[in-house]
Design a protein around this motif. Sequence first.
Motif, PDB file in Angstrom:
ATOM      1  N   ALA A 104       1.029  -1.699   0.333  1.00 43.40           N
ATOM      2  CA  ALA A 104      -0.484  -0.161   0.154  1.00 43.40           C
ATOM      3  C   ALA A 104       0.804   1.728  -0.200  1.00 43.40           C
ATOM      4  CB  ALA A 104      -1.312   0.043   1.237  1.00 43.40           C
ATOM      5  N   MET A 105       2.285   1.222   0.933  1.00 46.51           N
ATOM      6  CA  MET A 105       3.029   2.607   1.083  1.00 46.51           C
ATOM      7  C   MET A 105       3.066   2.500  -0.820  1.00 46.51           C
ATOM      8  SD  MET A 105       6.138   2.785   0.766  1.00 46.51           S
ATOM      9  CE  MET A 105       7.497   1.894   1.635  1.00 46.51           C
ATOM     10  N   PHE A 106       3.976   1.789  -0.788  1.00 42.49           N
ATOM     11  CA  PHE A 106       4.503   1.100  -2.891  1.00 42.49           C
ATOM     12  C   PHE A 106       3.027   2.056  -3.489  1.00 42.49           C
ATOM     13  CE2 PHE A 106       7.396  -2.292  -1.803  1.00 42.49           C
ATOM     14  CZ  PHE A 106       8.108  -2.398  -1.151  1.00 42.49           C
ATOM     15  N   GLU A 107       2.618   1.563  -3.764  1.00 48.52           N
ATOM     16  CA  GLU A 107       1.513   2.025  -4.580  1.00 48.52           C
ATOM     17  C   GLU A 107       1.509   3.140  -4.215  1.00 48.52           C
ATOM     18  OE1 GLU A 107      -2.082   0.046  -4.008  1.00 48.52           O
ATOM     19  OE2 GLU A 107      -0.817  -1.822  -5.533  1.00 48.52           O
ATOM     20  N   GLN A 108       0.748   4.065  -3.163  1.00 47.35           N
ATOM     21  CA  GLN A 108       0.459   5.763  -2.553  1.00 47.35           C
ATOM     22  C   GLN A 108       1.213   6.569  -2.799  1.00 47.35           C
ATOM     23  OE1 GLN A 108      -0.945   6.601   1.611  1.00 47.35           O
ATOM     24  NE2 GLN A 108      -2.107   8.334   0.392  1.00 47.35           N
ATOM     25  N   ARG A 109       3.160   6.243  -2.433  1.00 46.49           N
ATOM     26  CA  ARG A 109       3.933   6.923  -2.050  1.00 46.49           C
ATOM     27  C   ARG A 109       4.872   7.548  -3.149  1.00 46.49           C
ATOM     28  NH1 ARG A 109       7.805   6.878   3.825  1.00 46.49           N
ATOM     29  NH2 ARG A 109       6.052   8.013   3.996  1.00 46.49           N
ATOM     30  N   TYR A 110       4.996   5.916  -3.493  1.00 48.72           N
ATOM     31  CA  TYR A 110       6.182   5.603  -5.069  1.00 48.72           C
ATOM     32  C   TYR A 110       5.202   5.887  -6.427  1.00 48.72           C
ATOM     33  CZ  TYR A 110       9.338   5.786  -1.229  1.00 48.72           C
ATOM     34  OH  TYR A 110      10.233   6.167  -0.244  1.00 48.72           O
ATOM     35  N   GLY A 111       4.028   5.327  -6.289  1.00 53.93           N
ATOM     36  CA  GLY A 111       3.434   5.122  -7.957  1.00 53.93           C
ATOM     37  C   GLY A 111       4.158   3.528  -8.237  1.00 53.93           C
ATOM     38  N   GLN A 112       4.323   2.503  -7.821  1.00 52.11           N
ATOM     39  CA  GLN A 112       4.508   1.208  -7.737  1.00 52.11           C
ATOM     40  C   GLN A 112       3.585   0.595  -7.409  1.00 52.11           C
ATOM     41  OE1 GLN A 112       8.865   0.060  -7.017  1.00 52.11           O
ATOM     42  NE2 GLN A 112       7.825  -1.365  -6.108  1.00 52.11           N
ATOM     43  N   ARG A 113       3.007  -0.166  -8.025  1.00 47.62           N
ATOM     44  CA  ARG A 113       2.599  -1.452  -8.216  1.00 47.62           C
ATOM     45  C   ARG A 113       2.733  -3.093  -7.571  1.00 47.62           C
ATOM     46  NH1 ARG A 113      -1.958  -0.988 -12.914  1.00 47.62           N
ATOM     47  NH2 ARG A 113       0.413  -0.675 -13.661  1.00 47.62           N
ATOM     48  N   VAL A 114       2.995  -3.811  -6.987  1.00 46.13           N
ATOM     49  CA  VAL A 114       3.501  -4.919  -7.327  1.00 46.13           C
ATOM     50  C   VAL A 114       2.119  -6.061  -7.590  1.00 46.13           C
ATOM     51  CG1 VAL A 114       4.185  -6.162  -5.520  1.00 46.13           C
ATOM     52  CG2 VAL A 114       4.529  -4.412  -4.680  1.00 46.13           C
ATOM     53  N   LEU A 115       2.892  -6.418  -8.317  1.00 47.60           N
ATOM     54  CA  LEU A 115       1.877  -7.576  -9.118  1.00 47.60           C
ATOM     55  C   LEU A 115       1.935  -8.880  -8.987  1.00 47.60           C
ATOM     56  CD1 LEU A 115       2.145  -6.241 -12.811  1.00 47.60           C
ATOM     57  CD2 LEU A 115       0.696  -5.867 -10.900  1.00 47.60           C
ATOM     58  N   GLY A 116       3.197  -9.266  -8.447  1.00 50.13           N
ATOM     59  CA  GLY A 116       3.309 -10.620  -7.888  1.00 50.13           C
ATOM     60  C   GLY A 116       4.949 -10.892  -7.318  1.00 50.13           C
ATOM     61  N   PRO A 117       5.356 -11.752  -6.956  1.00 51.69           N
ATOM     62  CA  PRO A 117       6.024 -12.556  -6.282  1.00 51.69           C
ATOM     63  C   PRO A 117       6.772 -12.548  -6.343  1.00 51.69           C
ATOM     64  CG  PRO A 117       5.202 -14.869  -7.016  1.00 51.69           C
ATOM     65  CD  PRO A 117       4.149 -13.525  -6.916  1.00 51.69           C
ATOM     66  N   PRO A 118       7.939 -11.664  -5.500  1.00 45.83           N
ATOM     67  CA  PRO A 118       9.837 -12.422  -6.274  1.00 45.83           C
ATOM     68  C   PRO A 118       9.407 -13.838  -7.193  1.00 45.83           C
ATOM     69  CG  PRO A 118       9.746 -12.569  -3.255  1.00 45.83           C
ATOM     70  CD  PRO A 118       8.551 -12.480  -4.768  1.00 45.83           C
ATOM     71  N   MET A 119      10.828 -13.618  -8.082  1.00 47.01           N
ATOM     72  CA  MET A 119      10.850 -14.820  -8.874  1.00 47.01           C
ATOM     73  C   MET A 119      11.396 -15.831  -8.454  1.00 47.01           C
ATOM     74  SD  MET A 119      13.220 -13.068 -11.946  1.00 47.01           S
ATOM     75  CE  MET A 119      12.690 -13.909 -13.657  1.00 47.01           C
ATOM     76  N   GLY A 120      10.838 -17.490  -8.496  1.00 46.68           N
ATOM     77  CA  GLY A 120      11.108 -18.735  -7.337  1.00 46.68           C
ATOM     78  C   GLY A 120      12.320 -18.854  -7.885  1.00 46.68           C
ATOM     79  N   PRO A 121      12.489 -19.960  -7.484  1.00 45.36           N
ATOM     80  CA  PRO A 121      14.110 -20.501  -6.972  1.00 45.36           C
ATOM     81  C   PRO A 121      14.510 -20.497  -8.666  1.00 45.36           C
ATOM     82  CG  PRO A 121      13.250 -21.613  -5.819  1.00 45.36           C
ATOM     83  CD  PRO A 121      11.870 -21.225  -7.233  1.00 45.36           C
ATOM     84  N   SER A 122      15.932 -20.611  -8.993  1.00 48.21           N
ATOM     85  CA  SER A 122      17.412 -20.467  -9.993  1.00 48.21           C
ATOM     86  C   SER A 122      16.995 -21.835 -10.257  1.00 48.21           C
ATOM     87  CB  SER A 122      18.089 -19.518  -9.676  1.00 48.21           C
ATOM     88  OG  SER A 122      19.502 -20.389 -11.466  1.00 48.21           O
ATOM     89  N   ALA A 123      17.300 -22.086 -11.720  1.00 50.30           N
ATOM     90  CA  ALA A 123      17.877 -23.967 -11.839  1.00 50.30           C
ATOM     91  C   ALA A 123      19.473 -24.099 -11.717  1.00 50.30           C
ATOM     92  CB  ALA A 123      17.458 -23.987 -13.239  1.00 50.30           C
ATOM     93  N   THR A 124      20.192 -22.956 -11.605  1.00 52.53           N
ATOM     94  CA  THR A 124      21.694 -22.524 -11.268  1.00 52.53           C
ATOM     95  C   THR A 124      21.707 -23.214 -10.221  1.00 52.53           C
ATOM     96  OG1 THR A 124      21.122 -21.349 -13.085  1.00 52.53           O
ATOM     97  CG2 THR A 124      23.094 -21.544 -11.358  1.00 52.53           C
ATOM     98  N   PRO A 125      22.629 -24.460  -9.417  1.00 50.09           N
ATOM     99  CA  PRO A 125      23.040 -24.433  -8.109  1.00 50.09           C
ATOM    100  C   PRO A 125      23.822 -23.731  -7.838  1.00 50.09           C
ATOM    101  CG  PRO A 125      23.808 -26.292  -9.853  1.00 50.09           C
ATOM    102  CD  PRO A 125      23.488 -25.216 -10.797  1.00 50.09           C
TER     103      PRO A 125
END
Length: 125
Positions: A104-125
């Motif tokens: 909510a703070m990102f959207e109001q203060r910075y004009g940034q909308r969060v649309l989804g989670p962080p990227m899942g784990p890498s396939a690289t070990p």
Amino acid sequence: MPRGSSPPLHVHEREDEAFYVLDGEMTFRVGDDHLPAPAGTFVWGPRDVAHQYRVESSVARLLTWFVPAGGEELFFHMSRPAEARTLPPASGEPSTGPTAEQVAMFEQRYGQRVLGPPMGPSATP
């Protein structure tokens, strides 16, 4: 940033975001494109286009800037000073992304909308 670091999928309404990979290997998502990004790669994240990244190597260094300036204030707001000139130890916990209050703070203060989670784990070990 350590391996697996990733912001949530997000979009900026006020500025474009640019990235230059200084060291390490990363994967960027810009819109529907997934881009491998070794050191020396430049990535442009236009405003109103969803984007995020994930660190694939053990560590990576990234230069980020906003056009026009202003979006970088989010980093100052969400950060705390480093305790030492080294990366902090990995927590071992996967990133869950921002809280509802932070979104909510990102959207109001910075004009940034969060649309989804962080990227899942890498396939690289």
